[in-house]
Design an enzyme around this catalytic site. Structure first.
Site, short mmCIF file in Angstrom:
data_model
loop_
_atom_site.label_atom_id
_atom_site.label_comp_id
_atom_site.label_asym_id
_atom_site.label_seq_id
_atom_site.Cartn_x
_atom_site.Cartn_y
_atom_site.Cartn_z
N CYS A 1 63.88 22.81 77.18
CA CYS A 1 63.02 23.97 76.91
C CYS A 1 61.55 23.56 76.91
CB CYS A 1 63.37 24.65 75.60
SG CYS A 1 64.97 25.43 75.63
N ASP B 1 53.73 24.86 65.34
CA ASP B 1 55.17 24.84 65.54
C ASP B 1 55.72 23.59 64.86
OD1 ASP B 1 57.77 24.63 66.39
OD2 ASP B 1 57.34 24.90 68.52
N GLN C 1 59.95 20.46 64.91
CA GLN C 1 60.36 19.04 64.94
C GLN C 1 59.70 18.22 63.85
OE1 GLN C 1 62.71 17.83 66.86
NE2 GLN C 1 62.99 19.55 68.24
N HIS D 1 57.16 23.82 73.43
CA HIS D 1 58.49 24.36 73.67
C HIS D 1 58.32 25.74 74.32
CE1 HIS D 1 62.35 26.25 72.59
NE2 HIS D 1 62.84 25.03 72.48
N LYS E 1 67.69 22.75 62.41
CA LYS E 1 67.20 21.42 62.78
C LYS E 1 66.93 20.54 61.57
CE LYS E 1 64.90 23.00 66.97
NZ LYS E 1 65.58 22.54 68.19
#
Ligand SMILES: Cc1ncc(COP(=O)(O)O)c(C=O)c1O
Ligand SMILES: Cc1ncc(COP(=O)(O)O)c(C=O)c1O
Ligand code: FES
Ligand code: FES
Lengths: 421, 116, 421, 116
Positions: C377, C213, C216, C122, C239
């Site tokens: 993104c 990261d 997700q 991202h 999220k």
């Protein structure tokens, strides 16, 4: 029309009882309560419109985008800016100051340069500049506060305090001054800074930039950035009926345009390749990642609410209550700061002789009264009062004279508890 | 949390308050966020706290805690004092608000440093 | 028990109609909707407990403090940390990455040092490191992605892309690697990174730190930071059913202890004098200013909600839907990323031949279907697919097979609209 | 917003699409965030756009806008073209979603650059 009893109806939390007494919330300089209009705006956002903003084609994303951009517009108008691109959403005033420090400060403050703050800055507007100066070999110059808790614009002697020289603004300013960072209203004492005088002197004597900490002023006074003649203004939503986690950096467009980005990520970007990136335009250049959409919408609703009351009325109410409180508390406690109520926002800072502020606060809590005690993130000015800790009662739109009476009554009880035999 | 009679009494009339002549141990602690400070002086002899006094402190809770703790440890073996933890303060003083725990722990940490 | 129809009852927004059709919300990789339990937690906070935290003696302040610290504890447990002081609250994943960059990166990355990222990061996890490298004269090394959209751990040829060499992780790592910053799940393609293999290789070949990261992955998979063997994990509350404006940086205690503060201000401070300041302990050292209290409480409620469903069940549901969607869409659109559904979270990325993703999204919106379109993104990985823009449908706990069927049906309509005569 | 018949028609069968031999003006613009691009070629003579053609673009909206705008400006005076703003695109195309405004403004800004 400003009818406190009607206003109180809008604030669900004011129905709470604390230790069997109705809540008397007098800690508004720390954070304010939220009217149902703000809570409902947040709920409506989540129940009906929530989506990620700016990039989506679908209806919810368009609705969310227009809601947050509409909030931006309202806030611009509220502080007297006619360019909503000058409104940068941040988490709180502290982050706004840090943004300026990292973006503008890192680039423009060098060895030997001088940053001017006052002795009564909130830690956010003190430590941030301390750290920048330390890192850059720059000098932090500290403007003294007089016996009334007012910033000493000129006159008086230079003195040493906490190992640092403190002086009048006039003495602090010089050819090397690059930045003056000053609060509009002290959160410890409530004193209103003579901004007009300050700005005029800074502009006359230096080419320095001016940052105003409006955390305590924007919630209670009509703000007109267009007329203030400063470069940046910072404030927090949670101190003006808005949600937590949302604050504002306002800056003049020219200066914001020149500033490099602070946080990197989604939304603040134009084109991205592996080797290089281009920045988005204002205000998004400074808003990396998914923003606090509900927070923006909620702050928009808070601004609507305040405007429905009228900021002049809000200030009148603050003045009325602080005048009343100062009058009432006289002789019952040691009171700090300006004696003239017209020089202060709705903040009364005091101690009961021989009783620690934390003990005062705790006994008052037993009667349902919420005040703050301690250093209020303003350790230097508290120490300059010769105290380690002070008690602070602070009012807002929903507070009444009756609550002040109740506080004063209960101060007597506090004294009884701790009276030496 | 309400202040008990006993806390108020110890705060108003702290036991073992003042200088201690001939002290051979000394320990000072302060709370950064409120600036309050306590200093203990003790005579330790044969692994036992023979006498103890304190000065300083600020709020009622820290004063009462210093007073009650000093009474408690007087005559105790150093080894036992080392074992004292937050629980002993709560036993002595009753329930303490989380925001005030630092107040009552200040004298404890000073006393533990004394025998540390 | 995981009953989608019952879950849907908890989400007020799912009752909305868009352009006359019931909302089919398939933009969950961008942000998720909020169950009433989360909305109610926020409302309860504001209506009954709101106050500034950490410094107040009064009851409301104590309640607010215990609520936010309790949320911190829940979140620690949720990601498998037994030390809640390792949970730093930030605004979003982007800020968390920037925090590590400004605090750890500024101090530890020097000229000639290397930072390794993947081609499918991202923008937040790409541009941030781009900028640090540019500033420090360090080198950004980019790990390639294979035809299935998986990070290329080893093997394959080095190639040039966007003027930058891209290669396998094995080729990218070296004696100068100081940091590896990799996503656990791609937001563009949904591919799950082989983290175990990656971590093992990094630990064997280098002394580099590892940042994951989890934006997700944390929302859909059971996370066990204790077992991952990495240094930092970042994710966003919005999220994973949580409020906007709140995210998390998790770090190993030792590394967080060593890191200097990032933002300065109230709460992150111990003692303050005009000339110097001391830092507060973890986690507050990194939380300057009044935090997003309602956001913390809301994220705690979101975690409760997810745990009541069970993260293993959540993942099973994602897998079931993505397997179904991949099967259904076959032959009807060009689909990108892993063909094997077990390698992907609930994300299906596709294009209709000859139709721009934004047009697809817009026509679908006419039928009440919310999907995302564009570069998500993640411009580099989209370009590496040979596309300028792609359409993305992404599911979460409240999505159904029926919604997938509906989407596939309407793709046919989209094609009809744009069919050449 | 729904796509009108006319937009769809212009997107499917763009007018003035392709190369223009003997063009004496050229202008290219792209949208950073979607990567789409449009290039216009024009023959300008005596302050009038005698002929115009375009290539590139991506989505239906930008293609349709390029198509409709090129038709509109063909034969127009350069001075008049300079005056065109976002309103003309909305007049030509009907209401456009805010998120898609950049699509329809792309050809406009290219055409304005052409005569700028
Ligand atoms: C993989 C990944 N990383 C980082 C982010 C950034 O998250 P946020 O926008 O909440 O900061 C996102 C969200 O779009 C993402 O999907
Ligand atoms: C004068 C002043 N400046 C700055 C701040 C910091 O605000 P926040 O904690 O919302 O960042 C405050 C709030 O305590 C304040 O009163
Ligand atoms: S307030 Fe300082 S020790 Fe209690
Ligand atoms: S999506 Fe690129 S111009 Fe329309």
């Amino acid at each position: 029309m400003f009818e406190v009893e009607k206003i109180r109806e809008d604030f669900p939390i004011l129905k709470r009882e604390i230790n069997g007494y109705p809540l008397a919330y007098l800690d508004n300089a720390a954070t304010t309560q939220k009217p149902k209009q703000v809570i409902e705006a947040i709920v409506d956002y989540y129940e009906n419109h929530n989506a990620n903003v700016h990039r989506g084609i679908h209806t919810l994303s368009e609705e969310a985008t227009s809601m947050v951009e509409n909030a931006r517009l309202k806030i611009a108008r509220f502080i007297g800016s006619n360019d909503e691109k000058e409104i940068i959403f941040v988490r709180n005033a502290s982050e706004a100051i840090n943004l300026v420090m990292y973006s503008w400060g890192e680039k423009n403050i060098g060895k030997g340069d001088e940053v001017v703050v006052s002795l009564m800055e909130h830690h956010s507007n003190l430590v941030t500049w301390q750290m920048l100066c330390q890192k850059k070999g720059a000098v932090l110059r500290v403007v003294d506060v007089d016996g009334e808790g007012e910033i000493r614009v000129s006159g008086g002697e230079m003195r040493e305090f906490q190992g640092v020289r403190v002086m009048s603004l006039e003495q602090a300013l010089g050819a090397k001054t690059k930045l003056v960072a000053i609060t509009a209203v002290s959160n410890v004492l409530g004193t209103v800074s003579p901004l007009e005088k300050i700005v005029k002197m800074v502009r006359t004597k230096t080419k320095a930039k001016i940052l105003i900490d409006g955390s305590q002023s924007v919630p209670v006074m009509k703000t007109e950035v267009g007329k203030m003649g400063v470069d940046w203004l910072v404030f927090s939503g949670h101190k003006m009926l808005g949600p937590t986690g949302i604050g504002v950096l306002w800056g003049r467009r020219e200066i914001l345009e020149e500033m490099p980005p602070f946080l990197y990520g989604g939304d603040m970007i134009g084109q991205v390749e592996l080797g290089k990136s281009e920045w988005n335009e204002l205000p998004w250049k400074f808003e990396a990642g998914t923003p606090n959409m509900a927070g923006m919408v909620g702050l928009g609703a808070a601004v609507d609410y305040l405007e429905s009351l009228g900021m002049n009325e809000v200030w009148k109410h603050e003045q009325e209550l602080v005048a009343y409180a100062l009058e009432k508390i006289k002789g019952k406690a040691e009171v700090y700061g300006a004696g003239d109520y017209r020089k202060r926002a709705g903040v009364v800072t005091f101690n009961l002789p021989g009783i620690h502020a934390h003990d005062t606060a705790q006994v008052l809590d037993g009667f349902g009264i919420a005040i703050r005690s301690g250093q209020h993130c303003g350790a230097p000015v508290v120490e300059s009062l010769g105290e380690m800790a002070v008690a602070r009662a602070s009012v807002y739109v929903y507070n009444t004279r009756a609550e002040i009476d109740y506080l004063i009554d209960k101060l007597v009880e506090v004294k009884k508890v701790f009276r030496k035999r | 949390m309400e202040y008990s009679e006993e806390i108020i009494d110890n705060a108003r009339n702290p036991r073992n308050f003042g200088d201690l002549k001939g002290a051979n141990k000394r320990s000072k602690q302060s709370n950064a966020t409120c600036g309050d400070m306590v200093e203990f002086y003790a005579k330790v002899d044969g692994g036992v706290i023979r006498d103890i006094r304190f000065k300083g402190v600020g709020c009622a809770l820290s004063t009462a805690a210093a007073s009650m703790l000093s009474d408690k440890v007087k005559g105790m073996k150093v080894d036992e004092v080392r074992e004292l933890d937050g629980k002993v303060v709560v036993e002595l003083m009753g329930e303490v608000n989380p925001a005030r725990m630092k107040c009552v722990l200040l004298p404890l940490s000073a006393i533990r440093a004394l025998v540390g």
